[in-house]
Design a protein around this motif. Structure first.
Motif, PDB file in Angstrom:
ATOM      1  N   SER A  15      46.632  -6.048  34.926  1.00 55.94           N
ATOM      2  CA  SER A  15      47.913  -5.889  35.616  1.00 55.94           C
ATOM      3  C   SER A  15      48.913  -6.971  35.218  1.00 55.94           C
ATOM      4  CB  SER A  15      47.706  -5.939  37.135  1.00 55.94           C
ATOM      5  OG  SER A  15      47.146  -7.185  37.532  1.00 55.94           O
ATOM      6  N   PHE A  16      50.194  -6.573  35.193  1.00 53.51           N
ATOM      7  CA  PHE A  16      51.282  -7.526  35.037  1.00 53.51           C
ATOM      8  C   PHE A  16      51.679  -8.048  36.410  1.00 53.51           C
ATOM      9  CE2 PHE A  16      51.730  -4.961  31.164  1.00 53.51           C
ATOM     10  CZ  PHE A  16      51.904  -5.959  30.202  1.00 53.51           C
ATOM     11  N   GLY A  17      52.340  -9.189  36.450  1.00 51.65           N
ATOM     12  CA  GLY A  17      52.792  -9.741  37.722  1.00 51.65           C
ATOM     13  C   GLY A  17      53.284 -11.158  37.537  1.00 51.65           C
ATOM     14  N   SER A  18      53.803 -11.744  38.591  1.00 54.53           N
ATOM     15  CA  SER A  18      54.357 -13.098  38.496  1.00 54.53           C
ATOM     16  C   SER A  18      54.437 -13.735  39.870  1.00 54.53           C
ATOM     17  CB  SER A  18      55.760 -13.046  37.886  1.00 54.53           C
ATOM     18  OG  SER A  18      56.714 -12.622  38.852  1.00 54.53           O
TER      19      SER A  18
ATOM     20  N   MET B 226      45.149 -10.874  26.134  1.00 54.12           N
ATOM     21  CA  MET B 226      46.516 -11.013  25.624  1.00 54.12           C
ATOM     22  C   MET B 226      47.346  -9.746  25.807  1.00 54.12           C
ATOM     23  SD  MET B 226      44.535  -9.547  23.383  1.00 54.12           S
ATOM     24  CE  MET B 226      43.580 -10.651  22.363  1.00 54.12           C
ATOM     25  N   GLY B 227      46.825  -8.755  26.557  1.00 51.74           N
ATOM     26  CA  GLY B 227      47.544  -7.502  26.749  1.00 51.74           C
ATOM     27  C   GLY B 227      47.419  -6.983  28.170  1.00 51.74           C
ATOM     28  N   GLY B 228      48.366  -6.122  28.556  1.00 47.95           N
ATOM     29  CA  GLY B 228      48.364  -5.553  29.900  1.00 47.95           C
ATOM     30  C   GLY B 228      48.763  -4.096  29.890  1.00 47.95           C
ATOM     31  N   SER B 229      48.695  -3.467  31.069  1.00 50.11           N
ATOM     32  CA  SER B 229      48.951  -2.036  31.200  1.00 50.11           C
ATOM     33  C   SER B 229      49.975  -1.771  32.298  1.00 50.11           C
ATOM     34  CB  SER B 229      47.653  -1.297  31.535  1.00 50.11           C
ATOM     35  OG  SER B 229      47.903   0.047  31.913  1.00 50.11           O
ATOM     36  N   THR B 230      50.939  -0.882  32.009  1.00 55.36           N
ATOM     37  CA  THR B 230      51.892  -0.463  33.038  1.00 55.36           C
ATOM     38  C   THR B 230      51.375   0.734  33.832  1.00 55.36           C
ATOM     39  OG1 THR B 230      53.146   1.007  31.570  1.00 55.36           O
ATOM     40  CG2 THR B 230      53.835  -1.299  31.668  1.00 55.36           C
ATOM     41  N   ALA B 231      50.115   1.106  33.605  1.00 52.89           N
ATOM     42  CA  ALA B 231      49.482   2.113  34.456  1.00 52.89           C
ATOM     43  C   ALA B 231      49.008   1.495  35.765  1.00 52.89           C
ATOM     44  CB  ALA B 231      48.303   2.756  33.725  1.00 52.89           C
ATOM     45  N   VAL B 232      49.115   0.182  35.877  1.00 54.04           N
ATOM     46  CA  VAL B 232      48.706  -0.550  37.075  1.00 54.04           C
ATOM     47  C   VAL B 232      49.946  -1.175  37.695  1.00 54.04           C
ATOM     48  CG1 VAL B 232      47.223  -2.369  37.993  1.00 54.04           C
ATOM     49  CG2 VAL B 232      46.503  -1.071  35.979  1.00 54.04           C
ATOM     50  N   ALA B 233      50.058  -1.116  39.007  1.00 53.79           N
ATOM     51  CA  ALA B 233      51.238  -1.640  39.704  1.00 53.79           C
ATOM     52  C   ALA B 233      51.453  -3.122  39.424  1.00 53.79           C
ATOM     53  CB  ALA B 233      51.094  -1.413  41.210  1.00 53.79           C
ATOM     54  N   ILE B 234      52.713  -3.529  39.387  1.00 52.55           N
ATOM     55  CA  ILE B 234      53.060  -4.945  39.243  1.00 52.55           C
ATOM     56  C   ILE B 234      52.539  -5.707  40.465  1.00 52.55           C
ATOM     57  CG2 ILE B 234      54.977  -6.592  39.102  1.00 52.55           C
ATOM     58  CD1 ILE B 234      56.604  -4.388  37.728  1.00 52.55           C
TER      59      ILE B 234
ATOM     60  N   VAL C  80      50.104  -2.912  26.106  1.00 49.49           N
ATOM     61  CA  VAL C  80      49.143  -2.159  25.296  1.00 49.49           C
ATOM     62  C   VAL C  80      49.194  -0.672  25.602  1.00 49.49           C
ATOM     63  CG1 VAL C  80      46.707  -1.992  24.638  1.00 49.49           C
ATOM     64  CG2 VAL C  80      47.680  -4.202  25.283  1.00 49.49           C
ATOM     65  N   THR C  81      49.460  -0.334  26.867  1.00 50.70           N
ATOM     66  CA  THR C  81      49.418   1.072  27.278  1.00 50.70           C
ATOM     67  C   THR C  81      50.216   1.272  28.561  1.00 50.70           C
ATOM     68  OG1 THR C  81      47.950   2.861  28.017  1.00 50.70           O
ATOM     69  CG2 THR C  81      47.246   0.624  28.503  1.00 50.70           C
ATOM     70  N   GLY C  82      50.647   2.499  28.748  1.00 51.62           N
ATOM     71  CA  GLY C  82      51.251   2.885  30.013  1.00 51.62           C
ATOM     72  C   GLY C  82      50.385   3.873  30.751  1.00 51.62           C
ATOM     73  N   ILE C  83      49.228   4.196  30.191  1.00 58.30           N
ATOM     74  CA  ILE C  83      48.383   5.264  30.729  1.00 58.30           C
ATOM     75  C   ILE C  83      47.011   4.777  31.170  1.00 58.30           C
ATOM     76  CG2 ILE C  83      47.211   7.430  30.134  1.00 58.30           C
ATOM     77  CD1 ILE C  83      49.582   8.055  28.320  1.00 58.30           C
ATOM     78  N   GLN C  84      46.354   3.975  30.359  1.00 54.00           N
ATOM     79  CA  GLN C  84      44.982   3.561  30.673  1.00 54.00           C
ATOM     80  C   GLN C  84      44.989   2.317  31.561  1.00 54.00           C
ATOM     81  OE1 GLN C  84      41.798   3.945  27.699  1.00 54.00           O
ATOM     82  NE2 GLN C  84      41.375   1.770  27.972  1.00 54.00           N
ATOM     83  N   PRO C  85      44.359   2.369  32.742  1.00 55.05           N
ATOM     84  CA  PRO C  85      44.427   1.257  33.687  1.00 55.05           C
ATOM     85  C   PRO C  85      43.286   0.254  33.572  1.00 55.05           C
ATOM     86  CG  PRO C  85      43.474   3.138  34.779  1.00 55.05           C
ATOM     87  CD  PRO C  85      43.744   3.564  33.358  1.00 55.05           C
TER      88      PRO C  85
ATOM     89  N   ILE D   2      57.724   6.128  36.566  1.00 54.87           N
ATOM     90  CA  ILE D   2      58.715   5.516  35.671  1.00 54.87           C
ATOM     91  C   ILE D   2      58.129   4.285  34.990  1.00 54.87           C
ATOM     92  CG2 ILE D   2      60.943   4.332  35.595  1.00 54.87           C
ATOM     93  CD1 ILE D   2      61.893   6.140  37.832  1.00 54.87           C
ATOM     94  N   TYR D   3      57.432   3.467  35.769  1.00 53.46           N
ATOM     95  CA  TYR D   3      56.832   2.250  35.222  1.00 53.46           C
ATOM     96  C   TYR D   3      55.812   2.593  34.141  1.00 53.46           C
ATOM     97  CZ  TYR D   3      54.357  -2.273  35.266  1.00 53.46           C
ATOM     98  OH  TYR D   3      53.773  -3.471  34.925  1.00 53.46           O
ATOM     99  N   SER D   4      55.011   3.611  34.378  1.00 52.61           N
ATOM    100  CA  SER D   4      54.048   4.056  33.376  1.00 52.61           C
ATOM    101  C   SER D   4      54.755   4.492  32.097  1.00 52.61           C
ATOM    102  CB  SER D   4      53.207   5.211  33.938  1.00 52.61           C
ATOM    103  OG  SER D   4      52.423   5.812  32.940  1.00 52.61           O
ATOM    104  N   ALA D   5      55.837   5.255  32.268  1.00 52.27           N
ATOM    105  CA  ALA D   5      56.581   5.745  31.101  1.00 52.27           C
ATOM    106  C   ALA D   5      57.178   4.608  30.281  1.00 52.27           C
ATOM    107  CB  ALA D   5      57.686   6.694  31.556  1.00 52.27           C
ATOM    108  N   MET D   6      57.557   3.523  30.941  1.00 51.00           N
ATOM    109  CA  MET D   6      58.123   2.376  30.224  1.00 51.00           C
ATOM    110  C   MET D   6      57.110   1.730  29.284  1.00 51.00           C
ATOM    111  SD  MET D   6      60.149   0.392  33.248  1.00 51.00           S
ATOM    112  CE  MET D   6      61.630   1.041  34.023  1.00 51.00           C
ATOM    113  N   GLY D   7      55.817   1.918  29.571  1.00 48.30           N
ATOM    114  CA  GLY D   7      54.786   1.277  28.776  1.00 48.30           C
ATOM    115  C   GLY D   7      54.324   2.078  27.581  1.00 48.30           C
TER     116      GLY D   7
END
Length: 360
Positions: free
Chosen positions: A315-318, A281-289, A166-171, A344-349
């Protein structure tokens, strides 16, 4: 004198010790092979979802499915069902003002039931391996309560392991205080919260009052809107629900944040107003894996002001060692290490912020 041949006790103990050492050496190798197989199967799940996204866009003027039907409840995973060879489930759904739960848990819900709500519930209770990572520790079914007062229930809702980016900026997924267009919004580090229709990832929703197709789904962005490049932008990723979700999902959320629950098909925490609970149903790359669950749980009324809990929720993770898998907008799948540079991770989102992203 007749002599018998055999092992002495010492020899037997030595043999047992050697066998134990060999087993100890082999077990990690076997576990690694099993995890490699699970990771391959997970990658294939994301590959299928990415292909379904592209097929959806091909059918609907290059437009990606929206994250979900805010004020209605349908999720992106439902919109791509026909492109995952799940037309039977898709045809059982009725998008637009049809609930995905009811005040009393429905036993033995069926996709062929004449009641539309019962069919919605049955779809949410159908185990679809394509939306489940083989390494997940979440149960196949959970008794789930929505955030409504009183709560609405699904007796055997299946948790999901894949979220839209959903976003790479908002956590956080904190909602605007009074719904769509409000000027009174919560803040994170001094920044006003944006609704999911305003955010910067691949998977966003329609603006309120915009028309959607009769069977839901269209209303997100187009591939042409991903100016940062399809091969540089994350579209979908893995996420593991709260390991305690089975115990806490049966209780109403108060308020609407703080519970790391992920579902496919649809849900009744996303059908009340714009800007609410997109972590379903959505996540953010502004938060660490693999962002760790906070140790201290705030009081219910404090969840909306806890940045830690807000970040954990999106957050994303596995359960794959060291990171998680993602599907890029070009349909390719990559494993991203959890120690990736946060910038970099934020920019990917983000889809159009102009950052330079280099995959190693």
């Amino acid at each position: 004198m007749k002599r018998y041949r055999g092992f002495t006790l010492v020899e037997l103990l030595v043999v047992i010790a050697i066998i134990g050492i060999l087993v100890g050496l082999l077990l990690p190798a076997v576990q690694q092979i099993r995890e490699a197989a699970r990771r391959t199967a997970c990658s294939n799940n994301l590959k299928q979802q990415g292909l379904a996204m592209h097929n959806f866009a091909g059918a609907y003027h290059e437009q990606l499915p929206m994250l979900g039907e805010a004020e209605e409840g349908g999720h992106w995973s439902a919109f791509i069902l026909p492109f995952l060879e799940q037309t039977t489930i898709f045809d059982a759904l009725t998008f637009g003002s049809t609930d995905f739960a009811r005040g009393v848990a429905t036993p033995d819900a069926s996709l062929s039931d004449p009641n539309a709500i019962t069919r919605q519930i049955a779809a949410c209770e159908t185990l679809l391996p394509v939306f489940r990572c083989p390494s997940t520790i979440s149960p196949d079914a959970i008794f789930d309560a929505s955030c409504w007062v009183p709560p609405w229930f699904v007796a055997r809702r299946v948790p999901a392991n894949y979220l839209g980016v959903v976003t790479g900026i908002q956590p956080v997924d904190w909602k605007p205080a009074s719904g769509y267009g409000t000027t009174v919004r919560p803040t994170w580090n001094g920044n006003p919260t944006r609704g999911h229709w305003e955010l910067d990832g691949c998977m966003i929703t329609r603006e309120q009052f915009r028309n959607r197709i009769s069977q839901g789904g269209m209303g997100g962005i187009k591939f042409a809107d991903i100016y940062d490049g399809l091969s540089n932008t994350l579209m979908l990723g893995e996420a593991e629900p709260d390991p305690e979700l089975q115990n806490i999902a049966s209780t109403k959320e108060t308020p609407n944040t703080g519970r790391k629950d992920h579902w496919y098909i649809g849900g009744d925490d996303f059908d009340n107003w714009e800007g609410t609970d997109w972590s379903e149903m959505g996540g953010s790359t502004a938060v660490a894996i693999n962002f760790k669950k906070p140790l201290v749980k705030p009081t219910p009324v404090s969840f909306d002001s806890s940045l830690e809990w807000g970040a954990y929720e999106v957050s994303f993770g596995s359960n794959h060692p060291g990171g998680a898998q993602f599907c890029l907008a070009d349909g390719s799948v990559r494993f991203i290490q959890q120690d990736i540079d946060p910038v970099i991770y934020s920019a990917m989102g983000t889809r159009d912020n102009g950052e330079a992203v280099v995959f190693e």
